[in-house]
Design a protein around this motif. Structure first.
Motif, PDB file in Angstrom:
ATOM      1  N   ARG A  95       0.830  -1.219   0.000  1.00  0.00           N
ATOM      2  CA  ARG A  95       0.000   0.000   0.000  1.00  0.00           C
ATOM      3  C   ARG A  95       0.859   1.261   0.000  1.00  0.00           C
ATOM      4  O   ARG A  95       0.463   2.293  -0.506  1.00  0.00           O
ATOM      5  N   GLN A  96       2.050   1.181   0.611  1.00  0.00           N
ATOM      6  CA  GLN A  96       2.947   2.338   0.696  1.00  0.00           C
ATOM      7  C   GLN A  96       3.875   2.437  -0.513  1.00  0.00           C
ATOM      8  O   GLN A  96       4.738   3.308  -0.553  1.00  0.00           O
ATOM      9  N   GLY A  97       3.737   1.492  -1.444  1.00  0.00           N
ATOM     10  CA  GLY A  97       4.579   1.544  -2.642  1.00  0.00           C
ATOM     11  C   GLY A  97       5.992   1.056  -2.425  1.00  0.00           C
ATOM     12  O   GLY A  97       6.869   1.306  -3.248  1.00  0.00           O
ATOM     13  N   GLU A  98       6.239   0.344  -1.330  1.00  0.00           N
ATOM     14  CA  GLU A  98       7.591  -0.144  -1.039  1.00  0.00           C
ATOM     15  C   GLU A  98       7.813  -1.504  -1.719  1.00  0.00           C
ATOM     16  O   GLU A  98       8.064  -2.518  -1.069  1.00  0.00           O
ATOM     17  N   TYR A  99       7.751  -1.479  -3.043  1.00  0.00           N
ATOM     18  CA  TYR A  99       7.833  -2.735  -3.786  1.00  0.00           C
ATOM     19  C   TYR A  99       9.223  -3.353  -3.725  1.00  0.00           C
ATOM     20  O   TYR A  99       9.372  -4.564  -3.838  1.00  0.00           O
ATOM     21  N   GLY A 100      10.233  -2.522  -3.558  1.00  0.00           N
ATOM     22  CA  GLY A 100      11.595  -3.059  -3.459  1.00  0.00           C
ATOM     23  C   GLY A 100      11.732  -4.001  -2.268  1.00  0.00           C
ATOM     24  O   GLY A 100      12.307  -5.087  -2.383  1.00  0.00           O
ATOM     25  N   LYS A 101      11.189  -3.572  -1.135  1.00  0.00           N
ATOM     26  CA  LYS A 101      11.271  -4.411   0.068  1.00  0.00           C
ATOM     27  C   LYS A 101      10.451  -5.693  -0.106  1.00  0.00           C
ATOM     28  O   LYS A 101      10.869  -6.773   0.307  1.00  0.00           O
ATOM     29  N   VAL A 102       9.271  -5.556  -0.679  1.00  0.00           N
ATOM     30  CA  VAL A 102       8.419  -6.741  -0.861  1.00  0.00           C
ATOM     31  C   VAL A 102       9.078  -7.724  -1.823  1.00  0.00           C
ATOM     32  O   VAL A 102       9.092  -8.938  -1.588  1.00  0.00           O
ATOM     33  N   ARG A 105       3.754 -13.347  -8.563  1.00  0.00           N
ATOM     34  CA  ARG A 105       3.770 -12.213  -7.633  1.00  0.00           C
ATOM     35  C   ARG A 105       5.005 -11.343  -7.855  1.00  0.00           C
ATOM     36  O   ARG A 105       4.922 -10.121  -7.890  1.00  0.00           O
ATOM     37  N   LEU A 106       6.138 -12.001  -8.005  1.00  0.00           N
ATOM     38  CA  LEU A 106       7.380 -11.247  -8.177  1.00  0.00           C
ATOM     39  C   LEU A 106       7.376 -10.459  -9.484  1.00  0.00           C
ATOM     40  O   LEU A 106       7.836  -9.309  -9.539  1.00  0.00           O
ATOM     41  N   ALA A 107       6.843 -11.066 -10.526  1.00  0.00           N
ATOM     42  CA  ALA A 107       6.797 -10.394 -11.830  1.00  0.00           C
ATOM     43  C   ALA A 107       5.886  -9.165 -11.767  1.00  0.00           C
ATOM     44  O   ALA A 107       6.232  -8.091 -12.285  1.00  0.00           O
ATOM     45  N   VAL A 108       4.731  -9.301 -11.136  1.00  0.00           N
ATOM     46  CA  VAL A 108       3.795  -8.173 -11.031  1.00  0.00           C
ATOM     47  C   VAL A 108       4.436  -7.033 -10.237  1.00  0.00           C
ATOM     48  O   VAL A 108       4.325  -5.852 -10.604  1.00  0.00           O
ATOM     49  N   LEU A 109       5.137  -7.367  -9.163  1.00  0.00           N
ATOM     50  CA  LEU A 109       5.756  -6.321  -8.344  1.00  0.00           C
ATOM     51  C   LEU A 109       6.958  -5.692  -9.052  1.00  0.00           C
ATOM     52  O   LEU A 109       7.243  -4.515  -8.855  1.00  0.00           O
ATOM     53  N   ALA A 110       7.668  -6.478  -9.853  1.00  0.00           N
ATOM     54  CA  ALA A 110       8.765  -5.894 -10.634  1.00  0.00           C
ATOM     55  C   ALA A 110       8.212  -4.849 -11.597  1.00  0.00           C
ATOM     56  O   ALA A 110       8.827  -3.801 -11.813  1.00  0.00           O
ATOM     57  N   MET A 111       7.053  -5.113 -12.164  1.00  0.00           N
ATOM     58  CA  MET A 111       6.425  -4.131 -13.043  1.00  0.00           C
ATOM     59  C   MET A 111       6.023  -2.885 -12.266  1.00  0.00           C
ATOM     60  O   MET A 111       6.193  -1.761 -12.734  1.00  0.00           O
ATOM     61  N   ALA A 112       5.474  -3.074 -11.075  1.00  0.00           N
ATOM     62  CA  ALA A 112       5.112  -1.916 -10.247  1.00  0.00           C
ATOM     63  C   ALA A 112       6.347  -1.093  -9.914  1.00  0.00           C
ATOM     64  O   ALA A 112       6.263   0.121  -9.735  1.00  0.00           O
ATOM     65  N   ASP A 113       7.489  -1.758  -9.850  1.00  0.00           N
ATOM     66  CA  ASP A 113       8.737  -1.091  -9.501  1.00  0.00           C
ATOM     67  C   ASP A 113       9.445  -0.515 -10.733  1.00  0.00           C
ATOM     68  O   ASP A 113      10.590  -0.073 -10.621  1.00  0.00           O
ATOM     69  N   GLY A 114       8.800  -0.579 -11.886  1.00  0.00           N
ATOM     70  CA  GLY A 114       9.412  -0.020 -13.095  1.00  0.00           C
ATOM     71  C   GLY A 114      10.546  -0.859 -13.633  1.00  0.00           C
ATOM     72  O   GLY A 114      11.450  -0.341 -14.283  1.00  0.00           O
TER      73      GLY A 114
END
Lengths: 630, 193
Positions: free
Chosen positions: A49-56, A79-88
């Motif tokens: 929710r806080q946008g801390e995708y690097g930590k997740v 999950r990892l692929a979706v968050l990598a996209m969120a992280d640019g």
């Protein structure tokens, strides 16, 4: 056999007492066993929710299994692929998506495995996700390919996300659309009415095949078709999206008819959570984590035509209100988007029957001093309890998907443009993006995926989300420093030796340093080898091999930048990070050389430092574009 | 003896489901083109081009041609990586008798600058022709387009791929050679299962 066993007699009272004790103890142990199941490792929702995708991502990366038979194999990659996209980081997501697509394109993996799944779900039935999760994963693959400007692959992946669905229609008793319980009831009733030689499986006969209603897939396919010079195909896909939601017609006209060089795909909130309900918790449903509403996205775009316009402070401002294109809560609650694994298993499970029969047999055996009956009863109970445990629905799901999507066409003019995004009525979701350049090819179109934050407490966005600053020198966007003391030649000082430059080490950077009298005795090979000895990842082509590695600014080893115009870029460069501590001798040596050359006492970087003259950074390159597999 | 038999019955009751699980071995199916398919397509086109009328009509005295090979345009449902798309074309070139074509037909093939750069980054240098052809101008372009249509049923899917290769003149974009192959792939089972 049970009757015969009940008639046999035991020898002595003390043995009888022992027998009853063993039966009781074993029963309790077996009942406890029934409650033990492996839980799911959830991605931390607060950090997302806080946008801390690097930590997740770092956390998920530590859990990533290489065992393909592990039920977590697929879900972890998704999950990892979706968050990598969120992280640019489409580069880091590349291999993950290839692996996910390989499984999703494979048909019938779980065919005829329902009976096995009834007993043990860990390692037996392969997790492919619910159909809506599969469509979302393929859609994200399309976004990843769009971020790399591979529009023919965008067309392929978004087309794959539009697979046809099973529609079981309406429950004739209630008149409402079928839900899990009514489908299970129909399945059982049909099975009881059907002769053994007929196909009485409601899951194979009770539905109609219908076209997908996944609107984002249609829109993205339409955009890709248009860019591939297939206007009629594009029109068909936009028309299909319009037929599903007429509110989108003005937006779809823009996608179809106007000029744009950037497509923003924006998401917000957390998708629904999978939870158990019903008898023996055998059924599942998806419970909203972010509530559904029709709030539009407010887009405020300040275009800087060129550098001169920006310096004159005469920007063009446009504001648009964009409707939501998809609500994942509603998608997940529609039975067309479920795979009915839970219903099939509930229908198959005989746990209660076996448990009751086993307990009765054990008790009768103990009362009649029959060891055989006790053993049979315990066996039946064990089987029953394990079956019952299997009947309890599997609640693993891809917990990283958002709750909604928006899509916007934009005409970006330069990296000093400002793009402000906010879900209407949700000030905590506000995000300011800068540094996004137009595509290198003037006729080209780029795609950026932006995941907005949803702060838990209050409605205050994280400071980095709205700073609009680029505090570190990088290879994809020019630095936009805040007013402060002039830093002069320190702008080329690498972050890893106390500066603000996080570009991959190269000749350009070293020449700048040499020109200002820094590291003048250090050749390029020595300069670069210090980064390798520090075990930093500086080659863009190495990124796919390290899907969860955080950026060096956040304590990781990744020394290439995320795409500008993403939440990951804003988080990384929109705030000031703690100074880096070199680990290797080579890097410490480089730092010593720097300090030795300083005319005055060394001053560590503690924040963005630059003069206004440095705001137009000529050393920044454009976005790296790689789509290579190792 | 009775106790042993009863224990066996109980164990069987517990183990039966796992027996079923082991019997149901996974059998995965996909309509996706495999790497072997892609290489086979390259081989097929290389052979067809070498045996084509176009090549038969050319001699060592013909006007020299330099053909720039472009990457595959992907209009299928399969996501193809940049590397895959270039490797198909590089393999096509590698499958042709390059030296014989140059000597006997006065025709040479090179990967476009984009493809050469990508393969070089991956350590797959285009080492054959570059020095010898540095002073020659490209006269023709070779492209490949892969298309597919899919038919899905409740029992499975059938996908037909049409792979088309085209050689055309740069000036007027007039095609001088076109050929295509069709590949069919079937998969049983539900896509969602």
């Amino acid at each position: 056999m049970i009757v015969r066993a009940c008639n046999s007699l035991g020898p002595a009272p003390i043995a009888d007492f022992r027998r009853r004790g063993v039966a009781l103890l074993a029963s309790v142990l077996l009942l406890l066993l029934g409650g033990c199941q492996t839980g799911m490792r959830h991605a931390p929702a607060d950090l997302m929710r806080q946008g801390e995708y690097g930590k997740v991502r770092a956390q998920l990366g530590r859990q990533l299994t290489e065992n393909r038979r592990d039920r977590s194999w697929m879900i972890d990659r998704m999950r990892l692929a979706v968050l990598a996209m969120a992280d640019g980081r489409p580069d880091q997501a590349q291999v993950l998506f290839e692996e996910v697509e390989e499984i999703l394109r494979t048909q019938g993996i779980n065919r005829d495995r329902t009976v096995a799944a009834m007993i043990t779900w860990e390692g037996v039935r392969f997790w492919k996700g619910e159909p809506f999760e599969q469509a979302l994963a393929l859609f994200y693959y399309a976004l990843q390919q769009g971020s790399l400007e591979q529009w023919d692959n965008v067309r392929a992946a978004s087309g794959s996300s539009l697979f046809r669905l099973r529609d079981f229609g309406y429950d004739p008793r209630s008149g409402r659309r079928h839900d899990a319980v009514s489908i299970a009831r129909h399945a059982v009733e049909l099975e009881q009415r059907t002769a053994p030689d007929e196909d009485g499986d409601f899951f194979n006969t009770g539905y109609a095949v219908v076209d997908s209603n996944f609107i984002p897939g249609y829109i993205l396919h339409g955009v890709a078709s248009r860019l591939l010079n297939r206007p009629e195909e594009a029109a068909d896909y936009f028309a299909a999206a319009a037929s599903l939601d007429s509110r989108l017609e003005p937006l779809l006209r823009e996608f179809r008819d106007t000029d744009y060089n950037t497509v923003l795909v924006v998401s917000y909130g957390l998708g629904p959570a999978k939870a158990r309900y019903g008898p023996d918790e055998a059924f599942t449903w998806f419970v909203p984590r972010t509530s559904s509403d029709d709030a539009p996205l407010v887009v405020r775009f300040t275009a800087a035509d060129d550098w001169a316009v920006a310096m004159d402070d005469s920007p063009r401002v446009q504001q648009a209100v964009v409707p939501r294109v998809m609500d994942i809560n509603r998608m997940a609650s529609d039975h067309k988007w479920n795979n009915w694994e839970d219903v099939r298993r509930a229908k198959s499970a005989l746990g209660n029957v076996m448990l009751t029969a086993g307990a009765a047999t054990t008790l009768i055996g103990a009362q009649h001093r029959s060891n055989e009956a006790v053993f049979i009863g315990l066996g039946l109970m064990a089987a029953g309890i394990i079956s019952r445990a299997g009947a309890q629905a599997d609640t693993r799901y891809a917990d990283v998907f958002p709750q909604r999507f928006y899509m916007i066409p934009l005409q970006v003019t330069g990296p000093l443009d400002t793009i402000e995004l906010q879900v209407d009525g949700q000030p905590g979701s506000r995000m300011v993006l800068r540094g996004l350049s137009p595509p290198e090819d003037e006729q080209g179109v780029q795609l950026r995926y932006v995941r907005l934050n949803q702060p838990i407490r209050g409605q205050v966005p994280p400071s980095w989300a709205v700073s609009g600053r680029i505090n570190y020198r990088n290879e994809v966007a020019p630095m936009i420093p805040e007013p402060g003391p002039a830093a002069g030649d320190d702008l080329a000082r690498p972050f890893v030796i106390g500066g603000v430059d996080v570009r991959p080490p190269g000749g350009t950077q070293l020449r700048e340093l040499h020109a200002s009298g820094r590291l003048s005795h250090t050749p390029l090979g020595t300069f670069q080898s210090a980064f390798y000895e520090e075990r930093l990842i500086v080659e863009p082509s190495d990124a796919p091999l390290h899907p969860a590695e955080p950026h060096v600014l956040e304590g990781g080893r990744m020394h290439t930048s995320p795409l500008a115009g993403t939440a990951g870029f804003a988080r990384l460069f929109g705030q000031v990070h703690a100074p880096y501590q070199p680990r290797s001798g080579a890097m410490r040596g480089l730092m010593s050389q720097w300090r030795a050359a300083e005319p005055h006492a060394p001053q560590e970087h503690a924040g963005p430092i630059a003069s206004r003259d440095d705001r137009l950074d000529p050393g920044s390159a454009r976005s790296p574009r790689t789509n290579s597999s190792p | 003896m009775n106790r042993f038999r009863c224990t066996c019955v109980a164990l069987f009751a517990i183990c039966l489901p796992w027996t079923v699980a082991c019997a149901a071995s996974p059998e995965w199916r996909s309509t996706r083109l495999t790497p072997d398919d892609l290489l086979e397509i390259s081989d097929t086109f290389a052979a067809r081009l070498a045996e084509s009328d176009l090549m038969a009509q050319r001699s060592p005295d013909s006007e020299p041609w330099l053909v720039s090979i472009q990457k595959v345009t992907n209009l299928t449902r399969d996501v193809m990586t940049e590397s895959e798309r270039w490797l198909i074309m590089q393999h096509l070139r590698a499958s042709m008798p390059i030296d014989a074509l140059r000597r006997q037909r006065n025709i040479a093939f090179v990967l476009s600058a984009e493809g050469s750069a990508l393969l070089r980054r991956q350590g797959l240098e285009d080492e054959w022709e570059a020095p010898a052809l540095a002073d020659r101008r490209v006269t023709h372009t070779m492209t490949a387009t892969f298309r597919s249509v899919i038919r899905q049923t409740p029992q499975g899917a059938a996908e037909t791929y049409l792979c088309e290769f085209e050689l055309f003149r740069l000036g007027d974009r007039e095609p001088v050679w076109i050929d295509a192959v069709v590949i069919r792939r079937q998969a049983s089972g539900h896509i969602w299962d």
